[in-house]
Design an enzyme around this catalytic site. Structure first.
Site, mmCIF file in Angstrom:
data_model
loop_
_atom_site.group_PDB
_atom_site.id
_atom_site.type_symbol
_atom_site.label_atom_id
_atom_site.label_comp_id
_atom_site.label_asym_id
_atom_site.label_seq_id
_atom_site.Cartn_x
_atom_site.Cartn_y
_atom_site.Cartn_z
ATOM 1 N N CYS A 100 2.506 84.549 39.588
ATOM 2 C CA CYS A 100 2.672 83.182 39.071
ATOM 3 C C CYS A 100 3.222 82.274 40.165
ATOM 4 O O CYS A 100 4.304 82.518 40.699
ATOM 5 C CB CYS A 100 3.610 83.180 37.865
ATOM 6 S SG CYS A 100 3.859 81.519 37.182
ATOM 7 N N ALA A 224 -9.790 84.416 33.599
ATOM 8 C CA ALA A 224 -8.791 83.597 32.907
ATOM 9 C C ALA A 224 -9.479 82.349 32.339
ATOM 10 O O ALA A 224 -9.982 82.373 31.224
ATOM 11 C CB ALA A 224 -7.654 83.232 33.851
#
Length: 303
Positions: A100, A224
């Site tokens: 992230c 994603a």
């Protein structure tokens, strides 16, 4: 179960961990359309450990939601291993988010900053393996690249030696957003380790998945945004089919998802086939009834 997937399939197709989006109803949807393995959204391990109510909100599953990987954010091995013990009976493995790139995450010691802490990652794997000794239970990491890819290779080899089950590589650095995915780096990592490697980044169709595998020889691909926009992409559909939209509406109503969750998924699925005016109108709808009424008309026109 998870490692058997890599043995039995030439290319394992995976739904990425997505905050707010890769929750149980969406995981059930993509499993109907060729997805082999799904991840939960990233869960903050310390709050998960401390608050039973948070656990009930953050983690839900069912018998049909298999195989499943639970992804945690953690800045120490004890929190990760403890959180992993809490979910071990209800999933097939756990994953540490080391990718992230958001500032808030890195400021708290989570996410992509962890690729610079190989000893911590080794400790995460070792402690979790000691707490959950089952060979069928996987412990994995999801990473981004260093600017110097040799450092990424060294990191992967170090964590592999601690007992890592598999790893996912997003082929960009933490500072890259829309830059092309570095497939050469992913290929080098794949050649440098023995555990299965999953490629992540810009997988928006089954053709993209097959191209990435040809270029890198990875064992799996993870989607994603591509799978948000088209949950049937792994089944070979170039855009979300009507049946998939109907399946989502049915699943959402059966499982009682929030209106925001229900609506946002439909926005992603339909946006490419709506005019700008229609998108603006649809995005402004504020109730489940209004959305269903709109979708009844939209789907009848599409058929």
């Amino acid at each position: 179960m998870v490692l058997q997937l890599f043995e039995d399939n030439n290319l394992v197709k995976i739904c990425a961990p997505m905050v707010r989006y890769s929750k149980l109803p969406f995981r059930l949807l993509v499993r109907k359309y060729g997805c082999d393995l799904a991840f939960t959204p990233m869960i903050i391990s310390d709050s998960f450990i401390q608050a039973p109510k948070a656990r009930d909100i953050e983690f839900t599953t069912c018998d049909a939601d298999q195989p499943l990987i639970v992804q945690f954010a953690a800045h120490n091995a004890t929190d990760f291993a403890t959180a992993s013990e809490l979910v071990a009976k209800n999933c097939n493995g756990v994953d540490l988010n080391c990718g992230c790139p958001q500032k808030w995450a890195m400021q708290q010691g989570y996410g992509a900053c962890l690729i610079n802490k190989p000893e911590l990652l080794r400790d995460v794997v070792l402690q979790t393996r000691n707490r959950i000794p089952s060979n069928d239970f996987t412990v994995s990491i999801k990473i981004r690249l260093h600017s110097d890819v040799r450092k990424t290779v060294e990191l992967c080899q170090q964590v592999e030696a601690a007992g890592l089950s598999f790893l996912t590589v997003h082929g960009r650095t933490k500072d890259q957003r829309s830059d092309p995915v570095n497939l050469e780096a992913v290929k080098l990592i794949k050649e440098s380790v023995r555990v299965p490697v999953i490629a992540n980044g810009d997988i928006c169709s089954i053709q993209d998945a097959e191209h990435v595998q040809r270029e890198t020889c990875v064992n799996g691909v993870m989607a994603a945004r591509g799978i948000l926009e088209n949950p049937a992409m792994f089944a070979g559909f170039s855009e979300t089919p009507i049946e998939c939209i109907k399946d989502w509406i049915k699943l959402a109503l059966e499982t009682g998802v929030s209106f925001t969750h229900f609506h946002h998924h439909l926005i992603y699925m339909c946006e490419k086939n709506m005019s700008r005016v229609d998108r603006r109108y649809f995005n402004a709808l504020s109730s489940t009834t209004a959305v269903i009424d709109y979708m009844d008309n939209y789907l009848s026109l599409c058929e």
